[in-house]
Design an enzyme around this catalytic site. Structure first.
Site, PDB file in Angstrom:
ATOM      1  CG  LEU A   1      84.610  35.733  51.453  1.00 44.85           C
ATOM      2  CD1 LEU A   1      85.048  36.572  50.241  1.00 44.85           C
ATOM      3  CD2 LEU A   1      83.240  36.196  51.946  1.00 44.85           C
ATOM      4  CG  ASP A   2      80.907  29.973  49.559  1.00 39.35           C
ATOM      5  OD1 ASP A   2      81.369  30.553  48.558  1.00 39.35           O
ATOM      6  OD2 ASP A   2      79.696  29.919  49.806  1.00 39.35           O
ATOM      7  NE  ARG A   3      87.533  25.233  44.933  1.00 48.09           N
ATOM      8  CZ  ARG A   3      88.186  24.085  44.878  1.00 48.09           C
ATOM      9  NH1 ARG A   3      87.809  23.079  45.644  1.00 48.09           N
ATOM     10  NH2 ARG A   3      89.198  23.909  44.053  1.00 48.09           N
ATOM     11  CD  GLU A   4      80.420  27.625  43.187  1.00 52.36           C
ATOM     12  OE1 GLU A   4      79.494  28.417  42.936  1.00 52.36           O
ATOM     13  OE2 GLU A   4      80.383  26.415  42.885  1.00 52.36           O
ATOM     14  CB  THR A   5      81.674  33.783  47.973  1.00 51.88           C
ATOM     15  OG1 THR A   5      80.441  33.048  48.047  1.00 51.88           O
ATOM     16  CG2 THR A   5      81.382  35.253  48.222  1.00 51.88           C
TER      17      THR A   5
END
Length: 242
Positions: A62-66
């Site tokens: 998952l990317d940082r904001e997810t």
């Protein structure tokens, strides 16, 4: 379940560990001396497994904001099994997303290819994606779970099921339907928001426009074999729906 400083443990089997990654936590280190990551926390947690010949393989990134469910394999064999399952689309993922606007549909499947914008036209943001006929196949199912409003502006809670795994897929498909994800600095209300955030950080003006300092996307369920791991909508997103 046990809590770690950086994440919450959802469940564990002999081969796999499922954790709930919070928004803002990087999965892997991006540079030496950078902030603590999910990988660092897992290495501390699974020290015994590493010392006895095991390994740590993060299966879905998952990317940082997810935020949401991340599955971790504890051996090379388990990682290989999970990798094959992902290639065969046998690992099912479900996300929750808050989007601007009220869809005039209850369910929809979008099947439109996605490519990096810079491959077909000028783009000032290298990571930016777009729907385009020359892109890679991408399919996402959306379902409306609820409709809300904030200061008389409508927004909705959607369930999203990506049937392929393209970069930014849910965010790009939601925006292409006219319902961008709340807090999305790149796809919601002009890419200038992303550039302003890079230059100025999170400001009152951005908050008024985007509502949240991170995009409102959360991996709520992963299904793999007989295992089902769930992570409820986190507080920063849930508070908008109350």
């Amino acid at each position: 379940m046990q809590n770690q400083a950086d994440f919450h443990i959802l469940g564990e089997t002999a081969d796999y560990l499922a954790v709930d990654k919070p928004a803002g936590l990087l999965v892997h280190p991006s540079k030496p001396g950078g902030p603590r990551t999910l990988w660092d926390g897992l290495r501390d947690l699974l020290g015994y497994e590493l010392a006895t010949g095991g390994q740590i393989s993060i299966i879905n990134r998952l990317d940082r904001e997810t935020s949401g469910v991340v599955i971790v394999a504890k051996s090379a064999e388990a990682a290989r099994t999970a990798g094959i399952a992902m290639q065969r689309r046998e690992m099912k993922k479900r996300y929750l997303a808050l989007v601007f606007g009220w869809p005039d549909w209850e369910e929809i499947t979008i099947d439109t290819p996605i490519c990096r914008r810079g491959e077909v036209e000028d783009s000032i943001v290298w990571l930016e994606r777009m729907v385009h006929p020359s892109g890679q196949p991408a399919v996402t199912r959306f379902r409306v779970l609820d409709r809300h409003s904030r200061n008389d502006e409508p927004f909705a809670l959607l369930e999203a099921e990506p049937l392929t795994g393209r970069t930014h897929q849910i965010r790009v498909h939601a925006a292409s339907l006219g319902f961008p994800i709340v807090g999305d600095k790149l796809y919601a209300r002009g890419r200038d928001k992303y550039l302003r955030f890079i230059d100025e950080g999170w400001t009152e003006a951005l908050a008024a426009d985007l509502w949240l300092p991170r995009h409102a996307l959360h991996c709520t369920r992963m299904i793999f074999g007989d295992n089902v791991w769930d992570a409820p909508l986190p507080g920063d997103l849930a508070v908008l729906t109350r």
